[in-house]
Motif scaffolding. Structure first.
Motif, PDB file in Angstrom:
ATOM      1  N   ASP A 156       0.813  -1.216   0.000  1.00 34.64           N
ATOM      2  CA  ASP A 156       0.000   0.000   0.000  1.00 34.64           C
ATOM      3  C   ASP A 156       0.847   1.268   0.000  1.00 34.64           C
ATOM      4  N   GLY A 157       2.177   1.124  -0.130  1.00 32.11           N
ATOM      5  CA  GLY A 157       3.058   2.283  -0.168  1.00 32.11           C
ATOM      6  C   GLY A 157       3.384   2.867   1.201  1.00 32.11           C
ATOM      7  N   GLN A 158       3.150   2.087   2.246  1.00 34.42           N
ATOM      8  CA  GLN A 158       3.461   2.545   3.606  1.00 34.42           C
ATOM      9  C   GLN A 158       4.893   2.157   3.961  1.00 34.42           C
ATOM     10  N   LEU A 159       5.612   3.090   4.554  1.00 35.26           N
ATOM     11  CA  LEU A 159       6.982   2.835   4.982  1.00 35.26           C
ATOM     12  C   LEU A 159       6.955   1.875   6.173  1.00 35.26           C
ATOM     13  N   VAL A 160       7.582   0.709   6.005  1.00 32.12           N
ATOM     14  CA  VAL A 160       7.545  -0.310   7.047  1.00 32.12           C
ATOM     15  C   VAL A 160       8.921  -0.623   7.630  1.00 32.12           C
ATOM     16  N   ASP A 161       9.951   0.011   7.136  1.00 30.01           N
ATOM     17  CA  ASP A 161      11.308  -0.231   7.610  1.00 30.01           C
ATOM     18  C   ASP A 161      11.666   0.825   8.656  1.00 30.01           C
ATOM     19  N   ASP A 162      11.879   0.391   9.895  1.00 25.30           N
ATOM     20  CA  ASP A 162      12.148   1.319  10.988  1.00 25.30           C
ATOM     21  C   ASP A 162      13.452   2.091  10.796  1.00 25.30           C
ATOM     22  N   LYS A 163      14.468   1.452  10.236  1.00 24.31           N
ATOM     23  CA  LYS A 163      15.750   2.130  10.011  1.00 24.31           C
ATOM     24  C   LYS A 163      15.583   3.262   8.995  1.00 24.31           C
ATOM     25  N   VAL A 164      14.897   2.983   7.899  1.00 27.14           N
ATOM     26  CA  VAL A 164      14.668   4.021   6.887  1.00 27.14           C
ATOM     27  C   VAL A 164      13.764   5.120   7.453  1.00 27.14           C
ATOM     28  N   ARG A 165      12.768   4.744   8.249  1.00 26.26           N
ATOM     29  CA  ARG A 165      11.889   5.737   8.876  1.00 26.26           C
ATOM     30  C   ARG A 165      12.716   6.702   9.741  1.00 26.26           C
ATOM     31  N   ALA A 166      13.626   6.155  10.541  1.00 23.10           N
ATOM     32  CA  ALA A 166      14.475   6.993  11.396  1.00 23.10           C
ATOM     33  C   ALA A 166      15.379   7.884  10.551  1.00 23.10           C
ATOM     34  N   GLN A 167      15.938   7.347   9.468  1.00 21.37           N
ATOM     35  CA  GLN A 167      16.788   8.140   8.585  1.00 21.37           C
ATOM     36  C   GLN A 167      15.990   9.268   7.933  1.00 21.37           C
ATOM     37  N   LEU A 168      14.779   8.962   7.489  1.00 18.85           N
ATOM     38  CA  LEU A 168      13.936   9.961   6.841  1.00 18.85           C
ATOM     39  C   LEU A 168      13.535  11.042   7.841  1.00 18.85           C
ATOM     40  N   GLN A 169      13.172  10.650   9.044  1.00 19.01           N
ATOM     41  CA  GLN A 169      12.787  11.629  10.057  1.00 19.01           C
ATOM     42  C   GLN A 169      13.962  12.558  10.384  1.00 19.01           C
ATOM     43  N   GLN A 170      15.147  12.004  10.503  1.00 18.91           N
ATOM     44  CA  GLN A 170      16.341  12.807  10.768  1.00 18.91           C
ATOM     45  C   GLN A 170      16.636  13.733   9.582  1.00 18.91           C
ATOM     46  N   PHE A 171      16.473  13.218   8.380  1.00 21.76           N
ATOM     47  CA  PHE A 171      16.701  14.018   7.175  1.00 21.76           C
ATOM     48  C   PHE A 171      15.742  15.207   7.132  1.00 21.76           C
ATOM     49  N   VAL A 172      14.458  14.955   7.331  1.00 22.97           N
ATOM     50  CA  VAL A 172      13.459  16.025   7.283  1.00 22.97           C
ATOM     51  C   VAL A 172      13.737  17.051   8.372  1.00 22.97           C
ATOM     52  N   ALA A 173      14.061  16.606   9.568  1.00 24.14           N
ATOM     53  CA  ALA A 173      14.359  17.533  10.662  1.00 24.14           C
ATOM     54  C   ALA A 173      15.582  18.391  10.332  1.00 24.14           C
ATOM     55  N   GLY A 174      16.609  17.781   9.752  1.00 26.18           N
ATOM     56  CA  GLY A 174      17.798  18.533   9.357  1.00 26.18           C
ATOM     57  C   GLY A 174      17.481  19.573   8.298  1.00 26.18           C
ATOM     58  N   PHE A 175      16.671  19.194   7.327  1.00 32.30           N
ATOM     59  CA  PHE A 175      16.301  20.128   6.267  1.00 32.30           C
ATOM     60  C   PHE A 175      15.467  21.273   6.827  1.00 32.30           C
ATOM     61  N   VAL A 176      14.534  20.971   7.710  1.00 33.96           N
ATOM     62  CA  VAL A 176      13.714  22.007   8.341  1.00 33.96           C
ATOM     63  C   VAL A 176      14.618  22.988   9.094  1.00 33.96           C
ATOM     64  N   GLY A 177      15.621  22.476   9.814  1.00 35.39           N
ATOM     65  CA  GLY A 177      16.559  23.344  10.512  1.00 35.39           C
ATOM     66  C   GLY A 177      17.304  24.256   9.561  1.00 35.39           C
ATOM     67  N   PHE A 178      17.708  23.721   8.407  1.00 36.45           N
ATOM     68  CA  PHE A 178      18.384  24.516   7.379  1.00 36.45           C
ATOM     69  C   PHE A 178      17.487  25.626   6.872  1.00 36.45           C
ATOM     70  N   VAL A 179      16.230  25.302   6.601  1.00 39.21           N
ATOM     71  CA  VAL A 179      15.272  26.312   6.112  1.00 39.21           C
ATOM     72  C   VAL A 179      15.049  27.385   7.173  1.00 39.21           C
ATOM     73  N   GLN A 180      14.933  26.975   8.425  1.00 37.84           N
ATOM     74  CA  GLN A 180      14.728  27.940   9.506  1.00 37.84           C
ATOM     75  C   GLN A 180      15.920  28.883   9.630  1.00 37.84           C
ATOM     76  N   GLN A 181      17.115  28.378   9.478  1.00 37.48           N
ATOM     77  CA  GLN A 181      18.305  29.238   9.525  1.00 37.48           C
ATOM     78  C   GLN A 181      18.299  30.250   8.397  1.00 37.48           C
ATOM     79  N   ARG A 182      17.849  29.825   7.232  1.00 36.88           N
ATOM     80  CA  ARG A 182      17.836  30.713   6.066  1.00 36.88           C
ATOM     81  C   ARG A 182      16.810  31.833   6.226  1.00 36.88           C
ATOM     82  N   SER A 183      15.736  31.554   6.956  1.00 37.63           N
ATOM     83  CA  SER A 183      14.671  32.553   7.085  1.00 37.63           C
ATOM     84  C   SER A 183      14.801  33.398   8.359  1.00 37.63           C
ATOM     85  N   ALA A 184      15.816  33.094   9.166  1.00 38.32           N
ATOM     86  CA  ALA A 184      15.983  33.847  10.427  1.00 38.32           C
ATOM     87  C   ALA A 184      16.615  35.214  10.185  1.00 38.32           C
TER      88      ALA A 184
END
Length: 184
Positions: A156-184
């Motif tokens: 059904d296209g649901q992410l079921v791999d916990d390792k990849v989920r953790a990597q993706l969550q860390q990636f998104v959080a890092g990118f959000v931090g980068f965007v926040q720095q750019r807009s500060a």
């Protein structure tokens, strides 16, 4: 914060679109991830452009313009990005000079998923080359390339791999931090 997440794949069961949907669920509080595809964008043709920019291109362009950042997911076909993604970028860069206006300074990150074992390193490199011409503000603090994607998503296209989920969550959080720095 609003991130436009653009999938470079058209297939209904695309693992790249699934990766972006998973990113949307893992985004930090206060961050919206708007997943879009390139459906409805015709093959680039200067004759068509002379008649006017297609509505699907204009709609996507305005969504990108309204977003604070851009996250692109690319498959890898024959050691490069798929033609549909390059075609979409070509349309978004029209008329001449529009690419720099639309993408110039836009915080941008790249991800990719593939059923193969080598990730999407070559597709992402090819995409960087194209987007560099537009002046995107790339986040180089992280790179996510999901190999053997058929094993990390269910039917059904649901992410079921916990390792990849953790990597993706860390990636998104890092990118959000980068965007926040750019807009500060």
């Amino acid at each position: 914060m609003k991130i436009l997440a653009l999938s470079g794949a058209l297939r209904r069961a695309s693992v790249n679109t699934a990766l972006l949907r998973a990113a949307a669920t893992l985004a930090p509080a206060g961050v919206t991830v708007d997943v879009r595809t390139l459906h409805g964008i015709p093959l680039y043709d200067g004759d068509v452009e002379a008649e006017g920019i297609p509505a699907a291109v204009t709609t996507l362009r305005e969504a990108i313009r309204a977003a604070d950042a851009l996250l692109i997911a690319t498959p890898e076909y024959n050691n490069s990005m798929p033609g549909v993604l390059k075609n979409g970028l070509d349309w978004l860069s029209r008329p001449s000079g529009e690419g720099g206006k639309l993408f110039g300074g836009k915080p941008t990150a790249l991800v990719g998923a593939t059923p193969g074992g080598f990730g999407t390193v070559q597709a992402q490199d090819a995409l960087l080359s194209v987007l560099r011409a537009f002046g995107n503000d790339f986040w180089m603090g992280g790179r996510l390339m999901v190999s053997k994607a058929g094993t990390v998503f269910d039917a059904d296209g649901q992410l079921v791999d916990d390792k990849v989920r953790a990597q993706l969550q860390q990636f998104v959080a890092g990118f959000v931090g980068f965007v926040q720095q750019r807009s500060a």
